[in-house]
Design a protein around this motif. Structure first.
Motif, PDB file in Angstrom:
ATOM      1  N   ILE A  99       0.815  -1.217   0.000  1.00 38.68           N
ATOM      2  CA  ILE A  99       0.000   0.000   0.000  1.00 38.68           C
ATOM      3  C   ILE A  99       0.849   1.268   0.000  1.00 38.68           C
ATOM      4  N   SER A 100       2.115   1.148   0.345  1.00 37.25           N
ATOM      5  CA  SER A 100       2.979   2.327   0.454  1.00 37.25           C
ATOM      6  C   SER A 100       3.028   3.168  -0.830  1.00 37.25           C
ATOM      7  N   PRO A 101       3.173   2.559  -2.032  1.00 37.36           N
ATOM      8  CA  PRO A 101       3.228   3.379  -3.259  1.00 37.36           C
ATOM      9  C   PRO A 101       1.938   4.137  -3.552  1.00 37.36           C
ATOM     10  N   TYR A 102       0.858   3.773  -2.874  1.00 30.07           N
ATOM     11  CA  TYR A 102      -0.443   4.406  -3.126  1.00 30.07           C
ATOM     12  C   TYR A 102      -0.799   5.443  -2.055  1.00 30.07           C
ATOM     13  N   ASN A 103       0.194   5.805  -1.234  1.00 33.11           N
ATOM     14  CA  ASN A 103      -0.025   6.799  -0.163  1.00 33.11           C
ATOM     15  C   ASN A 103      -1.125   6.377   0.799  1.00 33.11           C
ATOM     16  N   LEU A 104      -1.159   5.097   1.092  1.00 28.50           N
ATOM     17  CA  LEU A 104      -2.095   4.558   2.072  1.00 28.50           C
ATOM     18  C   LEU A 104      -1.319   4.083   3.294  1.00 28.50           C
ATOM     19  N   HIS A 105      -2.006   4.082   4.434  1.00 26.59           N
ATOM     20  CA  HIS A 105      -1.356   3.688   5.691  1.00 26.59           C
ATOM     21  C   HIS A 105      -2.274   2.748   6.460  1.00 26.59           C
TER      22      HIS A 105
END
Length: 505
Positions: free
Chosen positions: A125-131
């Motif tokens: 999820i990191s490349p999609y700016n999700l946490h």
């Protein structure tokens, strides 16, 4: 079950309360004794996703429960399959929260296994700016709706590709495309959308198909897992036109959804599906130029003009002169404005390809749109997906009108009027040339020379030595024309030579 059994289930599903045997008997036109027998027979059938609860003096109620419907193909063969399924589940219920214990029970694994799964999910999820947020009151994915839908659509496209659907793209990351997507919800939604398109004789464009797919998955998972409504989700932007074909289509889809999952959609959920389908129809009308005169908005026309003017100013290419671009972009922006006004974030399946193949045009349009925001000309944030679609219109115009032209700079003294006269003559005599900039010598910067191939100067002393420069008279005499003609001839010969050498390599 027989037809009467199905009717009883439908009544209990719609009522969402306890219904007495007398009420049921009256609704299906049988005796109370028959209702008792029917309820017993339904319960003995042991349905997989609901049960009938009896409460003394209150009657009967339908309770939906989850029984491993997330896995249509038996147990997961590899932990990565479970992790991808879990990621899709968290995406679909966001921003609603769940617990690690519930997730562990859902997948019949230990809580420590789920904690380990989270580490793998965080990388995806990191490349999609999700946490992935883990707090005392629950675990959930943090990020804006567009980012959630972006990743959901990638997983859905990977599923479509794996199931043999030609409706797919090549931008699915290796961390996802090599994992088998196992989720019966996707099979069910795919069938719902297929049936809807067949019944209403339409073919959803890929961006709308993916957006609708994501919306349906989110609605289903939140309801079947009894997630609480998030306040900001309930916004209604315009009332539904119940006499429209779009409403009829939406109502049929909602009815099927409610019956299949024994759920009742919130009003705002039906509105959101209605908006998506209306946006699709609106987009189709503009693309096909069908009866659009009555819905052309002057504000949108002005927005299109401002955007083209801004891109023209920032690029030096006279896009404003391309009447077809003005017309095509104006039509496109009508559907875009509707989408953004209703917070419909359509997916652009080729956004990665657009950024890779046309980076200059993409960044140019993105910067220009931000300037329009700052200047108060348009108050909505235009997503990268929308920027990508807009960039294609400018790229098409560029390819048709400017791609093979030689970009030049006219360097002059302070007599800008004379220089514009010179520019007009050059454009008329040399169609191979594009006059990109006209700048007075005292205002010129080194960066102004970066994206031109030739300087035509009316100034005897010019300020650059590493670019070809032709000194001309403001009236452009025959000798000046000859020198420009020779440059053009040599330029294209060099380009042809470079191309041949490149092909040999």
């Amino acid at each position: 079950m027989n037809e009467r059994h199905n009717k009883i289930i439908e009544i209990l599903q719609k009522e969402r309360r306890y219904v007495t045997a007398s009420e049921l008997a009256e609704k299906v036109h049988v005796s109370k004794k028959t209702i008792y027998r029917d309820i017993q027979e339904i319960s003995e059938n042991n349905p997989s996703h609901y049960r009938i609860i009896k409460k003394e003096n209150n009657g009967y109620s339908l309770e939906f429960y989850e029984e491993n419907k997330w896995n249509a193909h038996g147990e997961f063969e590899h932990p990565e399959e479970r992790r991808l399924n879990l990621l899709l589940f968290l995406l679909s219920i966001a921003p609603c929260k769940t617990s690690i214990q519930k997730i562990a029970e859902r997948y019949f694994v230990s809580q420590s296994s789920i904690m380990n799964d989270f580490k793998h999910i965080e990388k995806k999820i990191s490349p999609y700016n999700l946490h992935l947020s883990r707090k005392n009151d629950g675990t959930f994915l943090e990020g804006d709706q567009l980012a959630l839908y972006r990743l959901m659509s990638v997983i859905i496209e990977s599923y479509l590709k794996q199931t043999g659907d030609s409706f797919n793209q090549d931008d699915i990351p290796d961390s996802i495309k090599d994992i088998k997507v196992k989720n019966i919800r996707l099979d069910e939604i795919k069938k719902l959308l297929h049936d809807m398109q067949v019944e209403h004789d339409l073919l959803l464009d890929k961006p709308y198909y993916l957006t609708l797919f994501c919306s349906l998955l989110s609605i289903i998972e939140k309801h079947t897992n009894r997630m609480q409504l998030v306040a900001q989700e309930g916004k209604i932007y315009e009332e539904i036109d119940k006499d429209s074909a779009i409403y009829s289509m939406t109502k049929q889809l909602v009815d099927k959804l409610e019956l299949l999952y024994a759920i009742r959609l919130k009003p705002y959920e039906m509105y959101s599906l209605y908006y998506i389908l209306k946006a699709y129809k609106l987009n189709s009308k503009f693309l096909l130029n069908q009866d659009t005169k009555g819905i052309i908005d002057e504000k949108v026309k002005t927005l299109a003009e401002h955007l083209i003017l801004k891109v023209t100013e920032n690029s030096g290419y006279q896009f404003m002169e391309d009447k077809e671009l003005v017309e095509r972009l104006t039509l496109h922006l009508h559907s875009m404005v509707y989408r953004l006004n209703h917070q419909i974030y359509i997916m652009n399946p080729i956004i990665k390809s657009i950024k890779t193949n046309f980076p200059k045009i993409f960044n140019l349009v993105k910067c220009s749109s931000k300037e329009l925001n700052k200047e108060g000309i348009y108050d909505k944030y235009i997503t990268d997906e929308e920027i990508g679609f807009i960039a294609l219109y400018f790229q098409m115009s560029y390819d048709e009108r400017f791609a093979n032209k030689i970009p030049i700079l006219i360097e002059c003294s302070s007599g800008i009027g004379t220089s514009h006269l010179l520019s007009g003559k050059i454009n008329k005599i040399f169609p191979e040339i594009h006059v990109k900039k006209i700048i007075a010598q005292q205002r010129i910067k080194q960066s102004d020379y970066n994206d031109v191939e030739l300087i035509i100067s009316t100034v005897k002393t010019h300020s650059i030595v590493d670019k070809p420069t032709i000194l001309v008279s403001p009236i452009l005499n025959d000798e000046d024309k000859y020198k420009i003609h020779q440059f053009i001839k040599n330029y294209y010969q060099q380009q042809s030579s470079y191309q041949n050498n490149y092909q040999k390599v």
